[in-house]
Motif scaffolding. Structure first.
Motif, short mmCIF file in Angstrom:
data_model
loop_
_atom_site.label_atom_id
_atom_site.label_comp_id
_atom_site.label_asym_id
_atom_site.label_seq_id
_atom_site.Cartn_x
_atom_site.Cartn_y
_atom_site.Cartn_z
N MET A 1 0.83 -1.18 0.00
CA MET A 1 0.00 0.00 0.00
C MET A 1 0.87 1.24 0.00
SD MET A 1 -3.32 -0.57 2.28
CE MET A 1 -3.50 -2.25 2.80
N ILE A 24 -7.19 10.04 -7.52
CA ILE A 24 -7.80 8.80 -7.06
C ILE A 24 -8.61 8.06 -8.13
CG2 ILE A 24 -7.86 9.58 -4.67
CD1 ILE A 24 -10.87 9.98 -4.96
N LYS A 27 -7.02 4.69 -8.85
CA LYS A 27 -6.42 4.01 -7.70
C LYS A 27 -7.48 3.16 -7.00
CE LYS A 27 -2.59 6.51 -7.99
NZ LYS A 27 -2.69 7.08 -9.31
N LYS A 28 -7.02 2.16 -6.27
CA LYS A 28 -7.90 1.39 -5.40
C LYS A 28 -7.75 2.00 -4.01
CE LYS A 28 -8.74 -3.20 -3.58
NZ LYS A 28 -8.21 -4.57 -3.47
N VAL A 29 -8.68 2.87 -3.65
CA VAL A 29 -8.60 3.62 -2.39
C VAL A 29 -9.04 2.74 -1.24
CG1 VAL A 29 -9.44 5.63 -1.13
CG2 VAL A 29 -8.94 5.81 -3.57
N VAL A 30 -8.20 2.67 -0.21
CA VAL A 30 -8.49 1.87 0.98
C VAL A 30 -9.09 2.75 2.06
CG1 VAL A 30 -7.45 0.43 2.77
CG2 VAL A 30 -6.64 0.26 0.40
N ILE A 32 -9.53 7.22 3.33
CA ILE A 32 -9.28 8.65 3.20
C ILE A 32 -9.46 9.27 4.58
CG2 ILE A 32 -10.08 10.84 2.24
CD1 ILE A 32 -10.89 9.33 -0.27
N VAL A 50 -4.64 9.93 1.56
CA VAL A 50 -5.22 8.78 0.86
C VAL A 50 -4.30 7.57 1.05
CG1 VAL A 50 -5.98 7.89 -1.37
CG2 VAL A 50 -6.18 10.33 -0.88
N TYR A 52 -3.81 3.95 -0.45
CA TYR A 52 -4.28 3.35 -1.69
C TYR A 52 -3.34 2.26 -2.20
CZ TYR A 52 -0.66 6.04 -4.08
OH TYR A 52 0.54 6.55 -4.49
N GLU A 53 -3.86 1.51 -3.16
CA GLU A 53 -3.08 0.56 -3.93
C GLU A 53 -3.24 0.96 -5.40
OE1 GLU A 53 -4.74 -3.24 -3.01
OE2 GLU A 53 -3.76 -3.35 -1.07
N GLU A 54 -2.22 0.69 -6.19
CA GLU A 54 -2.33 0.94 -7.62
C GLU A 54 -3.37 -0.02 -8.18
OE1 GLU A 54 -0.95 3.32 -9.30
OE2 GLU A 54 0.48 4.02 -7.81
#
Length: 62
Positions: A1, A24, A27-30, A32, A50, A52-54
């Motif tokens: 992450m 975002i 992105k795969k937002v985990v 905020i 944020v 996130y994961e790509e």
């Protein structure tokens, strides 16, 4: 992450919103998180962080 923090000073910063939204969108937002601070001399600071994961792009052709 990965983690990315954006910040702005002021209340009506539309450039801030568009910058965050553009970042975002792919992105795969985990998570905020936001924060607001009144600094010395009544200066205002807003942060948005944020986690996130790509995003992995689907290259299937089915």
């Amino acid at each position: 992450m990965k983690i990315k923090t954006f910040w702005t000073g002021g209340f009506e910063d539309h450039y801030f919103d568009s910058t965050v939204n553009k970042f975002i969108e792919d992105k795969k937002v985990v998570q905020i998180s936001t924060g607001d601070t009144i600094l010395s001399h009544d200066e205002y600071s807003h942060t948005l962080t944020v986690l996130y994961e790509e995003a992995q792009h689907d290259t299937r052709t089915d």
